[in-house]
Design an enzyme around this catalytic site. Structure first.
Site, PDB file in Angstrom:
ATOM      1  N   GLU A  40      39.543 -40.604  18.024  1.00 49.82           N
ATOM      2  CA  GLU A  40      40.247 -41.068  16.729  1.00 49.82           C
ATOM      3  C   GLU A  40      41.610 -40.723  16.746  1.00 49.82           C
ATOM      4  O   GLU A  40      42.237 -41.230  15.940  1.00 49.82           O
ATOM      5  CB  GLU A  40      39.651 -40.551  15.653  1.00 49.82           C
ATOM      6  CG  GLU A  40      38.308 -41.494  15.559  1.00 49.82           C
ATOM      7  CD  GLU A  40      37.337 -41.212  14.265  1.00 49.82           C
ATOM      8  OE1 GLU A  40      37.691 -40.194  13.396  1.00 49.82           O
ATOM      9  OE2 GLU A  40      36.358 -41.813  14.197  1.00 49.82           O
ATOM     10  N   ASP A  51      26.529 -40.736  29.800  1.00 53.05           N
ATOM     11  CA  ASP A  51      25.279 -40.734  30.433  1.00 53.05           C
ATOM     12  C   ASP A  51      24.420 -39.453  29.938  1.00 53.05           C
ATOM     13  O   ASP A  51      25.253 -38.381  30.140  1.00 53.05           O
ATOM     14  CB  ASP A  51      25.654 -40.540  32.058  1.00 53.05           C
ATOM     15  CG  ASP A  51      24.424 -40.780  33.046  1.00 53.05           C
ATOM     16  OD1 ASP A  51      24.076 -41.861  33.073  1.00 53.05           O
ATOM     17  OD2 ASP A  51      24.051 -39.576  33.481  1.00 53.05           O
TER      18      ASP A  51
END
Ligand code: NOJ
Length: 543
Positions: free
Chosen positions: A260, A209
């Protein structure tokens, strides 16, 4: 040479279709009139059946709900209104069993004023470590009676509220949503832990957001052209001190590294309202966000030149950095496109809504254009977002009464901007009863308009309905690998066409039906008139 070549990367977020679930209005399992996580779980098979790849859940965290949950009081729990962490786990497991990925909403620009960090900051001394989580400042004027600068809240009114001890705190949204100070390393660490908390639980990623608001220019100087831009910015003018600050990029890089370090192609999509798109592309460099919402496309009026320009700019910008473009026509902040396209309501993201006193939309025209726009969008390569209920062709609730309003925009502007409630009305599942199958309670948190009964999901199995159109489009999109495909404009008298592999996507922006080019019709948003495509319709052809 196509304007956009099929991409090499095969990660799901490059081409997936992501369905936004707005939990409070999706499905209510415990008869309190408010949707919840068990409600989501109970209906997941409908989403599988619709053919989407992933869902994004708007906030379900503990919150006083002053901004429908975008005011978070605890980032690592579930509000009892929506269930429990155990319910979340069940939902996630069921989604994964069905092959649906789950993204959740992360709200890092601000907390709720009920968050323990803010609760600790309020009674703390000016200059204390607790206050350093937020932007507390002394005011201007002889006794500090004026706000520290001229910034405005996006929901209306000033962006500062004064505390009992005379200092002011910054909130770019409601006064119940104090902005965090991202220069504070403790804030950064706390959010890294929050990311890990949810990644460990198994979420597939985050919709982030307002990431473009997180960085603030040192010293918090005045917005240089607040008179013309209000709380916002003007493309081409220098960046205001609360938008697009470069300091945020290293935060996203650290988050990307965290994602990742997990298996399974976890991804984050930034709700980055950054223009021009060439600048937005900086946010999706290979070590930052995986995607950002394409607000340039969302904010385009559904007019030929504007749609063409938005698409061209999108491919030019995102291809430069090897990121997918996303495509989106609706979310919980915009007027639903089935109504927006039936009148003149300005920018989709203006969040102004349509009220009983506004000019009312032409619903038939709006729905025809909305169906066509969606079919056109789903033919574009890249990732696409669908907002719950658009697959039913739901209109905006345009006659909600003041007593039903909940959006802080309505209150902060004394009703001048009615706000976003009209797009957030509970979904109709089965025609009948007081909420058309959304809840077994007599009332839902917002009333539905009468038109929802006949648009209920159980009324829309048959060919030609909007639900059928979305399902068929998603099925064909998958079969023909359109999400992973290429893009080039294709000229055709009177029609706007683009080619994606062996699929020709056609839209008729003219006022009358136009002859279709050669090809086998795969799907059309409106019945064809012989070999002609009606005005305001789209169609896919196999060529
Ligand atoms: C964007 C969200 O989509 C919106 O609903 C919310 O009011 C603001 N950010 C503030 O969090």
């Amino acid at each position: 040479m196509p304007l956009h070549e099929a991409v090499a990367g095969s990660e799901w977020w490059r081409s997936g279709v992501i369905y936004q679930v707005y939990p409070r209005s999706f499905a209510d399992s415990n008869a309190d009139g408010m949707g919840d996580l068990n409600g989501v779980t109970s209906k997941l098979d409908h989403l599988k059946n619709l053919g989407v790849d992933a869902i994004w859940l708007s906030p379900f965290y503990p919150s006083p709900q002053k901004d429908a949950g975008y005011d978070v009081a605890n980032y690592t729990d579930v509000d009892p209104l929506f269930g429990s962490l155990a319910d979340f786990d069940v939902m996630l497991e069921k989604a994964h069993e069905l092959g649906l990925r789950v993204m959740i909403d992360l709200v890092p620009n601000h907390t709720s004023d009920q968050h323990p960090w803010f609760q600790e900051a309020i009674p703390a001394e000016p200059g204390s470590a607790a206050r350093a989580f937020y932007h507390f400042k002394d005011g201007r004027g002889e006794s500090g009676e004026l706000p520290p600068n001229n910034w405005l809240s996006l929901f209306g009114g000033p962006a500062w509220t004064r505390t009992d001890d005379g200092q002011w705190y910054l909130h770019l949204f409601d006064s119940s949503q104090p902005d965090l100070n991202w220069e504070n390393p403790k804030v950064r660490e706390a959010f890294e832990d929050i990311l890990r908390f949810w990644l460990d639980r198994g979420v597939d990623g985050f919709r982030v957001d307002q990431p473009h608001a997180m960085g603030k220019q040192a010293g918090l100087p005045d917005h240089p052209y607040v008179e013309t831009a209000g709380a916002g910015f003007i493309e081409g003018e220098p960046d205001p001190p609360m938008w697009f600050q470069d300091s945020v990029h290293e935060i996203f890089r650290s988050w990307r590294k965290i994602l990742e370090s997990y298996d399974g192609e976890r991804a984050m999509c930034g709700e980055a309202y950054v223009l021009p798109l060439t600048k937005m592309a900086q946010w999706v460099r290979p070590d930052e966000f995986h995607q950002t919402f394409n607000f340039r496309f969302l904010d385009s009026p559904w007019e030929k030149d504007s749609v063409v320009a938005a698409i061209n700019e999108s491919f030019h910008a995102f291809d430069q950095v090897g990121a997918p473009s996303t495509w989106v026509l609706n979310n919980h902040d915009t007027i639903r496109h089935a109504s927006r396209f039936g009148g003149d309501y300005g920018r989709a993201t203006a969040s102004d809504g349509i009220g009983p006193d506004s000019p009312q939309p032409d619903n038939a025209l709006g729905l025809a254009k909305a169906r066509a726009a969606t079919l056109f969008m789903l033919g574009l390569p890249g990732a696409s977002y669908i907002y719950q209920g658009e697959e039913l062709g739901l209109p905006e609730h345009t006659t909600l009464e003041a007593k039903n309003r909940q959006d802080p925009t309505f209150f902060r502007t004394n009703g001048e901007r009615v706000g976003r409630d009209g797009a957030r009305v509970p979904l109709p599942w089965e025609k009948g009863g007081s909420t058309n199958g959304f809840s077994t309670s007599e009332e839902a948190w917002l009333p539905q308009p009468e038109s929802f009964a006949s648009l209920s999901r159980d009324q829309q199995g048959q060919e030609g309905t909007t639900l059928w159109l979305y399902k068929r489009a998603l099925e064909l999109r998958k079969q023909r690998k359109l999400g992973e495909g290429s893009f080039e404009w294709s000229s055709q008298e009177g029609l706007l066409c683009h080619q994606n592999g062996s699929t020709l996507v056609v839209h008729n922006f003219e006022n009358s039906a136009a002859e279709l080019p050669a090809g086998a019709v795969l799907l059309s948003s409106a019945p064809l008139e012989g070999s002609k495509l009606p005005a305001n319709a789209s169609c896919w052809l196999a060529i």
